[in-house]
Design a protein around this motif. Structure first.
Motif, PDB file in Angstrom:
ATOM      1  N   LYS A 165      -0.971   5.674   5.384  1.00  0.00           N
ATOM      2  CA  LYS A 165      -1.501   7.481   3.761  1.00  0.00           C
ATOM      3  C   LYS A 165      -0.304   8.358   4.692  1.00  0.00           C
ATOM      4  N   ARG A 192     -12.612  14.036   6.324  1.00  0.00           N
ATOM      5  CA  ARG A 192     -12.371  12.455   6.411  1.00  0.00           C
ATOM      6  C   ARG A 192     -13.026  12.115   5.929  1.00  0.00           C
ATOM      7  N   TYR A 252     -11.170  13.163   1.859  1.00  0.00           N
ATOM      8  CA  TYR A 252     -10.062  12.568   1.689  1.00  0.00           C
ATOM      9  C   TYR A 252      -9.853  10.994   2.754  1.00  0.00           C
ATOM     10  N   GLU A 304      -9.742   8.176   1.944  1.00  0.00           N
ATOM     11  CA  GLU A 304      -9.765   6.758   1.065  1.00  0.00           C
ATOM     12  C   GLU A 304      -8.538   6.778   1.010  1.00  0.00           C
ATOM     13  N   GLU A 305      -7.917   8.096   0.950  1.00  0.00           N
ATOM     14  CA  GLU A 305      -6.473   8.678   0.976  1.00  0.00           C
ATOM     15  C   GLU A 305      -5.316   8.810   0.842  1.00  0.00           C
ATOM     16  N   PHE A 306      -5.860   9.482   2.485  1.00  0.00           N
ATOM     17  CA  PHE A 306      -5.227   9.967   2.982  1.00  0.00           C
ATOM     18  C   PHE A 306      -5.419  10.455   4.615  1.00  0.00           C
ATOM     19  N   ARG A 307      -4.661   9.444   5.719  1.00  0.00           N
ATOM     20  CA  ARG A 307      -5.286  10.149   7.264  1.00  0.00           C
ATOM     21  C   ARG A 307      -5.347  10.940   7.897  1.00  0.00           C
ATOM     22  N   ASP A 310      -7.598  20.362  -2.011  1.00  0.00           N
ATOM     23  CA  ASP A 310      -7.670  20.415  -3.186  1.00  0.00           C
ATOM     24  C   ASP A 310      -5.826  20.865  -3.881  1.00  0.00           C
ATOM     25  N   ILE A 319      -2.721  19.739  -2.061  1.00  0.00           N
ATOM     26  CA  ILE A 319      -2.852  18.430  -1.884  1.00  0.00           C
ATOM     27  C   ILE A 319      -1.853  18.711  -3.682  1.00  0.00           C
ATOM     28  N   GLU A 320      -2.153  19.173  -4.330  1.00  0.00           N
ATOM     29  CA  GLU A 320      -1.652  19.605  -5.410  1.00  0.00           C
ATOM     30  C   GLU A 320      -0.478  19.830  -5.375  1.00  0.00           C
ATOM     31  N   ARG A 348       2.109  17.469  -4.298  1.00  0.00           N
ATOM     32  CA  ARG A 348       2.770  16.296  -5.000  1.00  0.00           C
ATOM     33  C   ARG A 348       3.150  16.847  -5.200  1.00  0.00           C
ATOM     34  N   SER A 365       8.128  12.017  -0.996  1.00  0.00           N
ATOM     35  CA  SER A 365       7.247   9.950  -0.257  1.00  0.00           C
ATOM     36  C   SER A 365       7.706   9.531   1.295  1.00  0.00           C
TER      37      SER A 365
END
Length: 550
Positions: free
Chosen positions: A3, A24, A27, A29-32, A127, A130-131, A134, A139
């Motif tokens: 991730k 953790r 976030y 579930e979506e990030f390591r 948040d 991350i926004e 993105r 990628s």
């Protein structure tokens, strides 16, 4: 491939664990979440992530750390992941320093410790990080990475080997920022290229094809010592023999020196192969055949140079360049042919740096706006001219003869005539190639007169030279090096030298019983993809007949 990463670094283990825990929880579930207790450890972790092709979404660094403060860490971290968003963790007393960092090293935010409750003081900031991240479109890179010089022959060879073996890769020049970042992460310099980095972080410096093959997961070592059938060469004839041999229950191993597909595998479009009315690229045809052989259980060895063939009783022994060997009841030689070298001053020095043998499709995007010259008048040259015409400013076919009719299929001639940026120069040959680091000009000779023209690329498709010197003294060959088989071995009442059986050699059998020859390397063969595949299948039928005699 993992991730996206959120990295936190703080020299206070308690604070470090707390930040990681809170991140953790929100976030995970979506990030390591990657946690480091010192800037040195964090930079080492970032280097490994860079080599793996992972992406870092955001970094949170404590301002006060020994030996390297948070600002200094983020400055170095930006060299590896410039798109990652950055935040400082700071105490109230260091607020002025944090504000200064925003201006100096483009820090996005600062967080005051303690950040409790995180729902109000930590998560809104993360948040936002991350926004923003993105929005950059960053990628992960899942492919093997190659860092090299644009005009380096070894760099081209590494890329060409990966491409022809259908290994996904991404190329970076040492002159571009990401190439520099990857070299820094690997601890290498521009003098070490080509550098090949696999998805599992194996880093190779100036590797051989065998080293690349082993690192990217291509099989290079045999699973057994003895087989029913060894097929040497993985062009259309060898692939055909492997498919039919394995599908009919023979323990089959296919050995290839460079890449499956041979010359046919480099073809941009084969339009006269049965069953493909819209044409098929050599790479597509090769990939299907390779998967088909694997489906039936054929084993494939990549990047293995065969140096000798030995008769050892009833066994036929194939020796490799590293001193190892494998043995089998029977052998099919399908080593094909190679393009003859162009004997003109400057060509050898610029090979791999603007001069290429075969189509070298990896160079196609770089041909945009360039004048491309192609030497040769057979189908392979015509197919390359059609392909490069889609990229190059102009494509010029150079042939010694008076026309293409004697050597090229009619459908290809018609295609070339309809392409505006393709022209044919007859009675013309390359007299000299010029350039410092790469090809820049060509001297052409026509009718006793010479002319020097600007040229970005030269692709050579001349002649057909069999690689059979390693068979000298073992098999009977003709004066050009092609291997004689079957009726071609019989001279009157005499049989080939060393022939030990009462019967005559089978149609595709060499002067050694149990050694068969298929495809272009066989004397008097038809030099076409379809006939090569057919000969590979026919050779297996004769192998069965031979094995039935044992």
């Amino acid at each position: 491939m993992g991730k996206p990463v959120l990295l936190t670094v703080d020299d206070d283990p308690g604070v470090s664990r707390s930040v990681a825990r809170d991140l953790r929880r929100r976030y995970g579930e979506e990030f390591r979440i990657v946690r480091a207790d010192s800037p040195v450890d964090a930079l080492e972790a970032l280097r490994e992530l860079k080599l793996r092709g992972d992406v870092v979404a955001a970094m949170l660094a404590d301002y006060r750390m020994p030996r390297m403060n948070g600002i200094e860490f983020l400055e170095q971290a930006m060299d590896l992941f410039p798109r990652a968003r950055r935040a400082l963790l700071t105490a109230y007393a260091d607020t002025d320093a944090a504000i200064q960092a925003i201006n100096l090293v483009d820090v996005d935010h600062y967080l005051l410790k303690p950040w409790d409750p995180p729902e109000e003081k930590l998560y809104p900031v993360v948040d936002a990080l991350i926004e923003t991240w993105r929005a950059t479109g960053d990628s992960a890179v899942e492919e093997t990475k190659v860092i090299g010089h644009r005009w380096s022959a070894p760099s081209f060879a590494a890329r060409d080997f990966l491409a022809r073996n259908a290994v996904p890769y991404r190329y970076y020049s040492v002159d571009e920022p990401e190439g520099e970042r990857l070299l820094e992460a690997a601890g290498k310099t521009a003098d070490d290229v080509p550098v090949v980095i696999t998805p599992d972080c194996v880093c190779l410096c100036k590797p051989s094809n065998t080293e690349i093959a082993a690192a990217v997961g291509l099989s290079t070592n045999p699973a057994a010592e003895f087989y029913d059938l060894v097929v040497v060469g993985a062009g259309p004839a060898g692939l055909g023999a492997a498919v039919y041999g394995a599908s009919e229950g023979l323990r089959t191993v296919l050995v290839e020196r460079q890449a499956t597909g041979g010359q046919a595998g480099q073809s941009s479009r084969i339009e006269n192969y049965l069953g493909f009315p819209d044409g098929v690229s050599g790479a597509q045809l090769t990939d299907r055949a390779r998967r088909q052989a694997r489906k039936f259980g054929a084993e494939t060895l990549s990047a293995r140079e065969v140096t000798r063939l030995e008769v050892r009783g009833s066994a036929r022994v194939v020796h490799f360049g590293d001193g190892t060997e494998i043995a089998a009841h029977s052998v099919v030689l399908a080593t094909g042919v190679s393009y003859r070298t162009l004997d003109a001053p400057g060509v050898a020095e610029l090979t791999g740096s603007g001069v290429y043998y075969g189509s070298a499709v990896t160079e196609a995007p770089a041909c945009a706006g360039q004048d491309v010259y192609i030497v040769g008048g057979a189908n392979s040259a015509g197919q390359a001219a059609v392909f490069f015409s889609r990229h190059a400013k102009r494509v010029v076919l150079l042939i010694r003869g008076s026309s293409l009719e004697a050597s090229m299929s009619h459908y290809l001639i018609q295609q070339l005539e309809a392409i505006e940026n393709v022209s044919v120069r007859t009675h013309t040959e390359v007299a000299e190639a010029h350039g410092e680091q790469h090809l820049e000009r060509l001297t052409l000779r026509s009718g006793g007169e010479s002319e020097t023209v600007g040229a970005g690329y030269l692709f050579v498709f001349i002649g057909a030279a069999p690689r059979t010197d390693w068979l000298d003294g073992v098999l009977v060959r003709d004066e050009r090096g092609f291997v004689r088989t079957g009726p071609d071995l019989i001279r009157g009442e005499s049989r080939p030298p060393g022939w030990t059986l009462d019967r005559e050699p089978y149609f595709m059998e060499s002067s050694v019983p149990g050694v068969f020859v298929a495809g272009d390397v066989r004397a008097e063969s038809v030099k076409r993809v379809a006939s090569a595949v057919g000969e590979g299948a026919m050779a297996v039928t004769l192998v069965h007949r031979y094995l039935g005699e044992q």
